[in-house]
Design a protein around this motif. Structure first.
Motif, PDB file in Angstrom:
ATOM      1  N   ASN A  95       0.833  -1.217   0.000  1.00 15.34           N
ATOM      2  CA  ASN A  95       0.000   0.000   0.000  1.00 15.34           C
ATOM      3  C   ASN A  95       0.865   1.263   0.000  1.00 15.34           C
ATOM      4  O   ASN A  95       0.559   2.226   0.690  1.00 15.34           O
ATOM      5  CB  ASN A  95      -0.916   0.014   1.218  1.00 15.34           C
ATOM      6  CG  ASN A  95      -2.359  -0.095   0.838  1.00 15.34           C
ATOM      7  OD1 ASN A  95      -2.711  -0.006  -0.332  1.00 15.34           O
ATOM      8  ND2 ASN A  95      -3.203  -0.324   1.825  1.00 15.34           N
ATOM      9  N   GLU A  96       1.922   1.246  -0.767  1.00 12.54           N
ATOM     10  CA  GLU A  96       2.863   2.371  -0.795  1.00 12.54           C
ATOM     11  C   GLU A  96       2.121   3.683  -1.036  1.00 12.54           C
ATOM     12  O   GLU A  96       1.335   3.805  -1.959  1.00 12.54           O
ATOM     13  CB  GLU A  96       3.893   2.157  -1.904  1.00 12.54           C
ATOM     14  CG  GLU A  96       4.929   3.235  -1.977  1.00 12.54           C
ATOM     15  CD  GLU A  96       6.012   2.931  -3.006  1.00 12.54           C
ATOM     16  OE1 GLU A  96       6.968   3.698  -3.065  1.00 12.54           O
ATOM     17  OE2 GLU A  96       5.894   1.953  -3.746  1.00 12.54           O
ATOM     18  N   ARG A  97       2.402   4.654  -0.181  1.00  8.89           N
ATOM     19  CA  ARG A  97       1.749   5.959  -0.313  1.00  8.89           C
ATOM     20  C   ARG A  97       2.505   6.986   0.506  1.00  8.89           C
ATOM     21  O   ARG A  97       3.311   6.639   1.361  1.00  8.89           O
ATOM     22  CB  ARG A  97       0.299   5.884   0.140  1.00  8.89           C
ATOM     23  CG  ARG A  97       0.148   5.456   1.583  1.00  8.89           C
ATOM     24  CD  ARG A  97      -1.327   5.299   1.939  1.00  8.89           C
ATOM     25  NE  ARG A  97      -1.484   4.806   3.272  1.00  8.89           N
ATOM     26  CZ  ARG A  97      -1.631   3.535   3.587  1.00  8.89           C
ATOM     27  NH1 ARG A  97      -1.633   2.617   2.662  1.00  8.89           N
ATOM     28  NH2 ARG A  97      -1.777   3.159   4.831  1.00  8.89           N
ATOM     29  N   ILE A  98       2.232   8.251   0.209  1.00 10.37           N
ATOM     30  CA  ILE A  98       2.783   9.348   0.996  1.00 10.37           C
ATOM     31  C   ILE A  98       1.629  10.272   1.364  1.00 10.37           C
ATOM     32  O   ILE A  98       0.586  10.268   0.706  1.00 10.37           O
ATOM     33  CB  ILE A  98       3.877  10.131   0.225  1.00 10.37           C
ATOM     34  CG1 ILE A  98       3.322  10.756  -1.054  1.00 10.37           C
ATOM     35  CG2 ILE A  98       5.079   9.247  -0.063  1.00 10.37           C
ATOM     36  CD1 ILE A  98       4.286  11.710  -1.752  1.00 10.37           C
ATOM     37  N   PRO A  99       1.795  11.071   2.411  1.00 10.85           N
ATOM     38  CA  PRO A  99       0.735  12.015   2.783  1.00 10.85           C
ATOM     39  C   PRO A  99       0.487  13.039   1.667  1.00 10.85           C
ATOM     40  O   PRO A  99       1.402  13.405   0.922  1.00 10.85           O
ATOM     41  CB  PRO A  99       1.296  12.704   4.034  1.00 10.85           C
ATOM     42  CG  PRO A  99       2.340  11.771   4.570  1.00 10.85           C
ATOM     43  CD  PRO A  99       2.908  11.078   3.371  1.00 10.85           C
ATOM     44  N   ILE A 100      -0.736  13.514   1.555  1.00 13.80           N
ATOM     45  CA  ILE A 100      -1.114  14.513   0.550  1.00 13.80           C
ATOM     46  C   ILE A 100      -0.234  15.747   0.667  1.00 13.80           C
ATOM     47  O   ILE A 100       0.191  16.320  -0.344  1.00 13.80           O
ATOM     48  CB  ILE A 100      -2.610  14.901   0.687  1.00 13.80           C
ATOM     49  CG1 ILE A 100      -3.502  13.710   0.366  1.00 13.80           C
ATOM     50  CG2 ILE A 100      -2.950  16.097  -0.180  1.00 13.80           C
ATOM     51  CD1 ILE A 100      -3.452  13.263  -1.076  1.00 13.80           C
ATOM     52  N   LYS A 101       0.089  16.170   1.886  1.00 16.90           N
ATOM     53  CA  LYS A 101       0.929  17.353   2.089  1.00 16.90           C
ATOM     54  C   LYS A 101       2.312  17.143   1.454  1.00 16.90           C
ATOM     55  O   LYS A 101       2.876  18.074   0.866  1.00 16.90           O
ATOM     56  CB  LYS A 101       1.067  17.651   3.584  1.00 16.90           C
ATOM     57  CG  LYS A 101       1.745  18.958   3.884  1.00 16.90           C
ATOM     58  CD  LYS A 101       1.679  19.273   5.372  1.00 16.90           C
ATOM     59  CE  LYS A 101       2.246  20.640   5.659  1.00 16.90           C
ATOM     60  NZ  LYS A 101       2.117  21.009   7.066  1.00 16.90           N
ATOM     61  N   ALA A 102       2.844  15.940   1.544  1.00 18.30           N
ATOM     62  CA  ALA A 102       4.141  15.636   0.933  1.00 18.30           C
ATOM     63  C   ALA A 102       4.040  15.689  -0.586  1.00 18.30           C
ATOM     64  O   ALA A 102       4.935  16.195  -1.268  1.00 18.30           O
ATOM     65  CB  ALA A 102       4.640  14.266   1.390  1.00 18.30           C
ATOM     66  N   LEU A 103       2.952  15.174  -1.123  1.00 18.03           N
ATOM     67  CA  LEU A 103       2.738  15.185  -2.576  1.00 18.03           C
ATOM     68  C   LEU A 103       2.596  16.615  -3.094  1.00 18.03           C
ATOM     69  O   LEU A 103       3.210  16.995  -4.097  1.00 18.03           O
ATOM     70  CB  LEU A 103       1.497  14.369  -2.936  1.00 18.03           C
ATOM     71  CG  LEU A 103       1.123  14.328  -4.408  1.00 18.03           C
ATOM     72  CD1 LEU A 103       2.202  13.642  -5.228  1.00 18.03           C
ATOM     73  CD2 LEU A 103      -0.210  13.619  -4.585  1.00 18.03           C
ATOM     74  N   LYS A 104       1.828  17.439  -2.400  1.00 14.09           N
ATOM     75  CA  LYS A 104       1.640  18.833  -2.817  1.00 14.09           C
ATOM     76  C   LYS A 104       2.958  19.599  -2.766  1.00 14.09           C
ATOM     77  O   LYS A 104       3.299  20.341  -3.684  1.00 14.09           O
ATOM     78  CB  LYS A 104       0.591  19.517  -1.928  1.00 14.09           C
ATOM     79  CG  LYS A 104       0.463  21.008  -2.148  1.00 14.09           C
ATOM     80  CD  LYS A 104      -0.906  21.408  -2.575  1.00 14.09           C
ATOM     81  CE  LYS A 104      -1.086  22.895  -2.724  1.00 14.09           C
ATOM     82  NZ  LYS A 104      -0.300  23.541  -3.733  1.00 14.09           N
ATOM     83  N   PHE A 105       3.714  19.415  -1.699  1.00 19.11           N
ATOM     84  CA  PHE A 105       5.020  20.068  -1.560  1.00 19.11           C
ATOM     85  C   PHE A 105       5.915  19.695  -2.738  1.00 19.11           C
ATOM     86  O   PHE A 105       6.525  20.549  -3.369  1.00 19.11           O
ATOM     87  CB  PHE A 105       5.662  19.625  -0.240  1.00 19.11           C
ATOM     88  CG  PHE A 105       7.009  20.241   0.023  1.00 19.11           C
ATOM     89  CD1 PHE A 105       7.118  21.413   0.758  1.00 19.11           C
ATOM     90  CD2 PHE A 105       8.167  19.635  -0.435  1.00 19.11           C
ATOM     91  CE1 PHE A 105       8.355  21.977   1.011  1.00 19.11           C
ATOM     92  CE2 PHE A 105       9.413  20.194  -0.182  1.00 19.11           C
ATOM     93  CZ  PHE A 105       9.500  21.366   0.541  1.00 19.11           C
ATOM     94  N   GLY A 106       5.982  18.407  -3.047  1.00 19.13           N
ATOM     95  CA  GLY A 106       6.831  17.932  -4.140  1.00 19.13           C
ATOM     96  C   GLY A 106       6.378  18.431  -5.496  1.00 19.13           C
ATOM     97  O   GLY A 106       7.198  18.831  -6.331  1.00 19.13           O
ATOM     98  N   THR A 107       5.074  18.424  -5.729  1.00 21.81           N
ATOM     99  CA  THR A 107       4.529  18.908  -6.998  1.00 21.81           C
ATOM    100  C   THR A 107       4.857  20.386  -7.190  1.00 21.81           C
ATOM    101  O   THR A 107       5.299  20.801  -8.265  1.00 21.81           O
ATOM    102  CB  THR A 107       3.004  18.691  -7.048  1.00 21.81           C
ATOM    103  OG1 THR A 107       2.731  17.296  -6.865  1.00 21.81           O
ATOM    104  CG2 THR A 107       2.418  19.157  -8.349  1.00 21.81           C
ATOM    105  N   ASP A 108       4.673  21.170  -6.133  1.00 26.72           N
ATOM    106  CA  ASP A 108       4.977  22.605  -6.211  1.00 26.72           C
ATOM    107  C   ASP A 108       6.474  22.836  -6.465  1.00 26.72           C
ATOM    108  O   ASP A 108       6.851  23.713  -7.252  1.00 26.72           O
ATOM    109  CB  ASP A 108       4.558  23.321  -4.930  1.00 26.72           C
ATOM    110  CG  ASP A 108       3.048  23.384  -4.742  1.00 26.72           C
ATOM    111  OD1 ASP A 108       2.301  23.118  -5.712  1.00 26.72           O
ATOM    112  OD2 ASP A 108       2.612  23.706  -3.613  1.00 26.72           O
ATOM    113  N   ALA A 109       7.317  22.064  -5.805  1.00 29.98           N
ATOM    114  CA  ALA A 109       8.768  22.230  -5.967  1.00 29.98           C
ATOM    115  C   ALA A 109       9.208  21.860  -7.381  1.00 29.98           C
ATOM    116  O   ALA A 109      10.023  22.564  -7.987  1.00 29.98           O
ATOM    117  CB  ALA A 109       9.515  21.384  -4.934  1.00 29.98           C
ATOM    118  N   ILE A 110       8.677  20.788  -7.923  1.00 32.77           N
ATOM    119  CA  ILE A 110       9.054  20.392  -9.280  1.00 32.77           C
ATOM    120  C   ILE A 110       8.517  21.389 -10.301  1.00 32.77           C
ATOM    121  O   ILE A 110       9.199  21.712 -11.275  1.00 32.77           O
ATOM    122  CB  ILE A 110       8.615  18.951  -9.575  1.00 32.77           C
ATOM    123  CG1 ILE A 110       9.483  18.013  -8.740  1.00 32.77           C
ATOM    124  CG2 ILE A 110       8.696  18.628 -11.060  1.00 32.77           C
ATOM    125  CD1 ILE A 110       9.296  16.557  -8.922  1.00 32.77           C
TER     126      ILE A 110
END
Length: 93
Positions: free
Chosen positions: A63-78
């Motif tokens: 069930n590999e996953r990351i928190p939504i906050k981590a995903l948003k941070f990464g998307t914004d940074a990229i």
């Protein structure tokens, strides 16, 4: 590592208290083929985790996953990386 300072600036802009560090992970990527051609590659995976989150237990687990906050941070940074990239940065570092 011509882009390293730029990558750090992106992360520090988003989280000034963060401590960007190079991270080495075992495994294999296609980067080995590019390096033979003299092309430097980066594994830039920006994520923000709240205290207490053990990233090492999330990656490649059931069930590999990351928190939504981590995903948003990464998307914004990229997004910032792609829209703010200027090849002259490499020449300045």
């Amino acid at each position: 590592m011509g882009l390293y300072k730029f990558l750090v600036s992106i992360l520090k802009e988003k989280d000034n208290d963060g401590a960007p560090i190079p991270y080495f992970a075992s495994g294999v990527t296609d980067a080995r083929h590019f390096s033979k051609l003299g092309i430097q590659t980066y594994g830039f995976t920006p994520m923000y985790f709240e205290k207490g989150v053990d990233y090492s237990k999330l990656i490649h687990s059931a069930n590999e996953r990351i928190p939504i906050k981590a995903l948003k941070f990464g998307t914004d940074a990229i997004y910032k990386l792609l829209t703010g990239y200027d090849s002259s940065i490499i020449l300045k570092s």
